[in-house]
Design an enzyme around this catalytic site. Structure first.
Site, mmCIF file in Angstrom:
data_model
loop_
_atom_site.group_PDB
_atom_site.id
_atom_site.type_symbol
_atom_site.label_atom_id
_atom_site.label_comp_id
_atom_site.label_asym_id
_atom_site.label_seq_id
_atom_site.Cartn_x
_atom_site.Cartn_y
_atom_site.Cartn_z
ATOM 1 N N GLY A 85 1.886 -3.245 40.571
ATOM 2 C CA GLY A 85 2.149 -2.395 39.408
ATOM 3 C C GLY A 85 0.862 -1.833 38.829
ATOM 4 O O GLY A 85 0.708 -1.714 37.614
ATOM 5 N N ALA A 86 -0.062 -1.453 39.718
ATOM 6 C CA ALA A 86 -1.406 -1.047 39.270
ATOM 7 C C ALA A 86 -1.534 0.450 38.998
ATOM 8 O O ALA A 86 -2.621 0.949 38.760
ATOM 9 C CB ALA A 86 -2.437 -1.464 40.317
ATOM 10 N N SER A 111 6.015 -12.379 28.850
ATOM 11 C CA SER A 111 6.157 -11.509 27.672
ATOM 12 C C SER A 111 6.444 -12.397 26.471
ATOM 13 O O SER A 111 7.010 -13.491 26.629
ATOM 14 C CB SER A 111 7.326 -10.547 27.865
ATOM 15 O OG SER A 111 7.687 -9.970 26.628
ATOM 16 N N LYS A 141 11.409 -13.445 31.948
ATOM 17 C CA LYS A 141 10.033 -13.771 31.569
ATOM 18 C C LYS A 141 9.851 -15.264 31.325
ATOM 19 O O LYS A 141 8.792 -15.823 31.629
ATOM 20 C CB LYS A 141 9.617 -12.954 30.344
ATOM 21 C CG LYS A 141 9.452 -11.453 30.652
ATOM 22 C CD LYS A 141 8.570 -11.195 31.859
ATOM 23 C CE LYS A 141 8.087 -9.756 31.942
ATOM 24 N NZ LYS A 141 7.314 -9.504 33.180
ATOM 25 N N ILE A 174 2.451 -4.003 23.464
ATOM 26 C CA ILE A 174 1.215 -3.376 23.954
ATOM 27 C C ILE A 174 1.455 -1.875 24.087
ATOM 28 O O ILE A 174 2.435 -1.442 24.700
ATOM 29 C CB ILE A 174 0.804 -3.963 25.329
ATOM 30 C CG1 ILE A 174 0.711 -5.496 25.255
ATOM 31 C CG2 ILE A 174 -0.518 -3.350 25.798
ATOM 32 C CD1 ILE A 174 -0.264 -6.071 24.258
ATOM 33 N N TYR A 181 15.819 -9.535 30.426
ATOM 34 C CA TYR A 181 14.344 -9.486 30.432
ATOM 35 C C TYR A 181 13.745 -10.787 29.875
ATOM 36 O O TYR A 181 12.850 -11.380 30.484
ATOM 37 C CB TYR A 181 13.902 -8.279 29.600
ATOM 38 C CG TYR A 181 12.406 -8.068 29.535
ATOM 39 C CD1 TYR A 181 11.685 -7.650 30.651
ATOM 40 C CD2 TYR A 181 11.710 -8.263 28.342
ATOM 41 C CE1 TYR A 181 10.314 -7.443 30.583
ATOM 42 C CE2 TYR A 181 10.336 -8.048 28.261
ATOM 43 C CZ TYR A 181 9.639 -7.642 29.389
ATOM 44 O OH TYR A 181 8.288 -7.441 29.318
ATOM 45 N N ASP A 199 7.331 -1.103 47.325
ATOM 46 C CA ASP A 199 8.251 -1.733 46.388
ATOM 47 C C ASP A 199 8.134 -3.238 46.626
ATOM 48 O O ASP A 199 8.604 -3.753 47.647
ATOM 49 C CB ASP A 199 9.680 -1.252 46.667
ATOM 50 C CG ASP A 199 10.700 -1.917 45.746
ATOM 51 O OD1 ASP A 199 10.370 -2.942 45.105
ATOM 52 O OD2 ASP A 199 11.835 -1.415 45.670
ATOM 53 N N VAL A 200 7.501 -3.943 45.703
ATOM 54 C CA VAL A 200 7.199 -5.360 45.944
ATOM 55 C C VAL A 200 8.397 -6.285 45.698
ATOM 56 O O VAL A 200 8.248 -7.499 45.737
ATOM 57 C CB VAL A 200 5.949 -5.835 45.155
ATOM 58 C CG1 VAL A 200 4.711 -5.099 45.613
ATOM 59 C CG2 VAL A 200 6.153 -5.720 43.657
ATOM 60 N N ASN A 252 1.982 -8.448 38.358
ATOM 61 C CA ASN A 252 2.139 -7.679 37.110
ATOM 62 C C ASN A 252 3.443 -6.877 37.059
ATOM 63 O O ASN A 252 3.906 -6.523 35.975
ATOM 64 C CB ASN A 252 0.916 -6.758 36.964
ATOM 65 C CG ASN A 252 1.109 -5.716 35.880
ATOM 66 O OD1 ASN A 252 1.014 -6.014 34.696
ATOM 67 N ND2 ASN A 252 1.420 -4.489 36.278
HETATM 68 N N1 NAD Z 1 3.718 -3.118 27.517
HETATM 69 C C1 NAD Z 1 4.191 -4.151 26.845
HETATM 70 O O1 NAD Z 1 4.360 -4.092 25.622
HETATM 71 C C2 NAD Z 1 4.515 -5.439 27.560
HETATM 72 C C3 NAD Z 1 4.841 -6.546 26.763
HETATM 73 C C4 NAD Z 1 5.145 -7.739 27.375
HETATM 74 C C5 NAD Z 1 5.106 -7.864 28.752
HETATM 75 N N2 NAD Z 1 4.801 -6.777 29.517
HETATM 76 C C6 NAD Z 1 4.797 -6.977 30.975
HETATM 77 O O2 NAD Z 1 3.542 -6.575 31.509
HETATM 78 C C7 NAD Z 1 3.737 -6.015 32.819
HETATM 79 C C8 NAD Z 1 3.193 -4.598 32.844
HETATM 80 O O3 NAD Z 1 3.854 -3.852 31.848
HETATM 81 P P1 NAD Z 1 3.501 -2.328 31.495
HETATM 82 O O4 NAD Z 1 3.993 -2.109 30.129
HETATM 83 O O5 NAD Z 1 2.083 -2.040 31.852
HETATM 84 O O6 NAD Z 1 4.504 -1.593 32.520
HETATM 85 P P2 NAD Z 1 4.536 -0.072 33.039
HETATM 86 O O7 NAD Z 1 5.969 0.271 33.207
HETATM 87 O O8 NAD Z 1 3.686 0.811 32.191
HETATM 88 O O9 NAD Z 1 3.895 -0.219 34.472
HETATM 89 C C9 NAD Z 1 4.544 -0.950 35.460
HETATM 90 C C10 NAD Z 1 4.113 -0.451 36.829
HETATM 91 O O10 NAD Z 1 4.847 -1.184 37.817
HETATM 92 C C11 NAD Z 1 5.351 -0.273 38.797
HETATM 93 N N3 NAD Z 1 6.544 -0.854 39.411
HETATM 94 C C12 NAD Z 1 7.764 -1.055 38.835
HETATM 95 N N4 NAD Z 1 8.598 -1.622 39.724
HETATM 96 C C13 NAD Z 1 7.901 -1.780 40.883
HETATM 97 C C14 NAD Z 1 8.214 -2.322 42.149
HETATM 98 N N5 NAD Z 1 9.424 -2.809 42.420
HETATM 99 N N6 NAD Z 1 7.243 -2.352 43.093
HETATM 100 C C15 NAD Z 1 6.012 -1.863 42.854
HETATM 101 N N7 NAD Z 1 5.656 -1.336 41.662
HETATM 102 C C16 NAD Z 1 6.594 -1.300 40.683
HETATM 103 C C17 NAD Z 1 5.617 1.008 38.023
HETATM 104 O O11 NAD Z 1 5.641 2.124 38.893
HETATM 105 C C18 NAD Z 1 4.451 1.038 37.045
HETATM 106 O O12 NAD Z 1 3.322 1.692 37.578
HETATM 107 C C19 NAD Z 1 5.251 -6.098 33.088
HETATM 108 O O13 NAD Z 1 5.531 -7.285 33.800
HETATM 109 C C20 NAD Z 1 5.836 -6.144 31.698
HETATM 110 O O14 NAD Z 1 7.115 -6.758 31.677
HETATM 111 C C21 NAD Z 1 4.504 -5.566 28.941
#
Ligand code: NAD
Length: 259
Positions: free
Chosen positions: A18-19, A148, A170, A199, A166, A68-69, A95
């Site tokens: 998810g980078a 989360s 988590k 975030i 969700y 797709d992981v 991630n």
């Molecule tokens: N942003 C927040 O407020 C927040 C809060 C708590 C937890 N998180 C967790 O942190 C992590 C990152 O969150 P974020 O907000 O940066 O997410 P985001 O949606 O901005 O980015 C996630 C990335 O993962 C990729 N992705 C999704 N499914 C995929 C798959 N099956 N295979 C490969 N890539 C895939 C997407 O294309 C995207 O680039 C997640 O696990 C999320 O649940 C985020």
């Protein structure tokens, strides 16, 4: 950045799933800036190009896989390419995650539940299972998952949107780390999690903005009264991925602004 003359991740290789955006992008950039060779995995090809460009223009080393992981074969191919390029994997950051449309329990479909569990748990399971044999052989590994604040119940999510799929997934990420920390301890592999609060990523910026006037809004309910930044989550992940955290395993660091 590094604390001494040598970068913290000098000679280390890492996979970040998810980078292409948000927190994962920040983690990948941080690892590369501190000397790691990084494999970036995501389904979003354009976003990956963006992360790669940022890393390379700062002098870092990274490759990427459009994968797709949650799919077994895609994970196997991604790992093979990582090993071909870098020789081994020292650090895995699981991630990938997120919710779909949420929904209260009384209206949640089985398809929604399964999709969210798959995205948050199957992804980490498949990537971890793939890298662990190599880590066991080299007697070194750092695995960090993204949980989360929702794992403990988040008022603004539960009250206004639902999202048990969700929150439960988590909590699973934390249980996975707790369990595997025991299973893998003898191989010098640590397994931890980081639980972010609200975030401000590009994807969530607008939805947090819309919540500002709610009684149980993220800003009101968060003791530090602000949203967090992706790099503030990345710094906890990098700590757990580093040698400074060698005696920490099975733990979750909550980067939630005090909740
Ligand atoms: N942003 C927040 O407020 C927040 C809060 C708590 C937890 N998180 C967790 O942190 C992590 C990152 O969150 P974020 O907000 O940066 O997410 P985001 O949606 O901005 O980015 C996630 C990335 O993962 C990729 N992705 C999704 N499914 C995929 C798959 N099956 N295979 C490969 N890539 C895939 C997407 O294309 C995207 O680039 C997640 O696990 C999320 O649940 C985020």
């Amino acid at each position: 950045m590094s604390h001494g003359s040598k970068p913290r991740f000098d000679g280390r290789t890492a996979i970040v799933t998810g980078a292409a955006a948000g927190i994962g992008q920040s983690i990948a950039i941080g690892l590369a800036a501190d000397g790691a060779c990084v494999m970036l995995a995501d389904i979003d090809a354009a976003g990956l190009e963006n992360t790669i460009e940022q890393i390379r223009s700062a002098g870092g080393k990274a490759i990427h896989a459009v994968a797709d992981v949650t799919e077994e074969q895609a994970v196997a191919d991604m790992l093979r390419r990582t090993n071909e390029a870098f020789g081994s994997v020292d650090i895995l950051v699981n991630n990938v995650g997120g919710s779909t449309r949420g929904g209260h329990i009384w209206e949640m479909s089985l398809e929604t539940w399964q999709a969210v569990v798959k995205r948050n748990l199957q992804s980490g399971f498949l990537c971890t299972r793939a890298v662990v044999p190599g880590m066991m052989k080299q007697k070194y590994g750092r695995i960090v998952g993204l949980s989360s604040g929702a794992s403990q119940g988040t008022p603004w999510r539960a009250l206004y949107k639902g999202g048990a799929d969700y929150a439960t997934s988590k909590a699973g990420v934390e249980g996975f780390a707790r369990h595997l920390s025991l299973e893998l301890a003898d191989y010098n592999i640590t397994v931890n999690a980081v639980a972010p609060g609200p975030i401000e990523t590009e994807r969530l910026r607008d939805s947090f903005k819309q919540m500002e006037s709610l009684e149980f809004s993220p800003l009101r309910m968060t003791p530090l009264h602000r949203l967090g930044r992706p790099d503030e989550v990345a710094s906890a992940v990098l700590f757990l991925a580093s040698d400074e955290a060698a005696y920490i395993t099975g733990q979750t660091i909550r980067v939630t602004g005090g909740r």
